[in-house]
Write a protein that holds these residues in place. Structure first.
Motif, short mmCIF file in Angstrom:
data_model
loop_
_atom_site.label_atom_id
_atom_site.label_comp_id
_atom_site.label_asym_id
_atom_site.label_seq_id
_atom_site.Cartn_x
_atom_site.Cartn_y
_atom_site.Cartn_z
N GLN A 153 4.47 8.02 -4.52
CA GLN A 153 5.66 7.74 -3.71
C GLN A 153 5.38 7.76 -2.21
N MET A 154 4.58 8.71 -1.77
CA MET A 154 4.31 8.81 -0.32
C MET A 154 3.54 7.59 0.19
N GLN A 155 2.60 7.11 -0.58
CA GLN A 155 1.87 5.90 -0.18
C GLN A 155 2.81 4.71 -0.14
N TRP A 156 3.71 4.62 -1.14
CA TRP A 156 4.68 3.53 -1.18
C TRP A 156 5.59 3.58 0.05
N ALA A 198 5.67 -7.27 0.90
CA ALA A 198 5.42 -6.28 -0.15
C ALA A 198 4.63 -6.90 -1.30
N GLU A 199 5.00 -8.10 -1.71
CA GLU A 199 4.27 -8.78 -2.78
C GLU A 199 2.84 -9.07 -2.35
N LYS A 200 2.67 -9.55 -1.13
CA LYS A 200 1.34 -9.90 -0.62
C LYS A 200 0.44 -8.68 -0.51
N GLU A 201 1.01 -7.53 -0.15
CA GLU A 201 0.22 -6.32 0.06
C GLU A 201 0.18 -5.41 -1.15
N GLY A 202 0.74 -5.85 -2.26
CA GLY A 202 0.68 -5.09 -3.50
C GLY A 202 1.54 -3.83 -3.53
N GLN A 255 5.33 -0.09 -9.48
CA GLN A 255 4.29 0.72 -10.10
C GLN A 255 3.68 1.69 -9.09
N LEU A 256 3.40 1.21 -7.88
CA LEU A 256 2.89 2.09 -6.82
C LEU A 256 3.92 3.15 -6.48
#
Length: 118
Positions: free
Chosen positions: A93-96, A79-83, A87-88
């Motif tokens: 929310q759907m993208q997250w 998750a950290e590597k892919e951002g 905040q996202l």
């Protein structure tokens, strides 16, 4: 202290009434249960040895803990590597959810290959 062995008549034979000692009650999670199914089917000698030595429950608890730790650590790293951040999550929310589901699926495959099915 001598243990008295009892027998049961089966036809013409007397068979000993063998019973394993009680194993500790430990809650085994999804990873431990997956590994149990795997060793029962594909590694029966290991399964039988662990069962008869009363080490199966402790072994599965260790596998479960190891796999769960690896899973959460890798999800966080991916998750950290892919951002994929809070905040996202707040903005889209759907993208997250899509990204987190993708990460969780990939990490599940890694944990299965590295720990559960090996």
């Amino acid at each position: 202290m001598a243990t008295k062995i009892t027998y049961t008549q089966q036809g013409d034979y007397l068979l000993p009434d063998l019973k394993l000692p009680e194993q500790p009650k430990v809650e085994i999670g999804i990873w431990g249960r997956r590994h149990l199914k795997y060793i029962e089917h594909y590694r029966p000698i290991l399964y039988t040895n662990l069962l008869t030595s009363c080490k199966l429950t402790a072994y599965l608890a260790d596998i479960d803990e190891l796999a769960e730790d690896m899973f959460f650590r890798l999800v966080k790293q991916f998750a950290e590597k892919e951002g994929v951040s809070e905040q996202l999550k707040a903005e889209d929310q759907m993208q997250w959810v899509r990204k987190m589901n993708s990460i969780r699926n990939r990490v599940t495959e890694i944990v299965n290959n590295e720990i559960i099915y090996s």
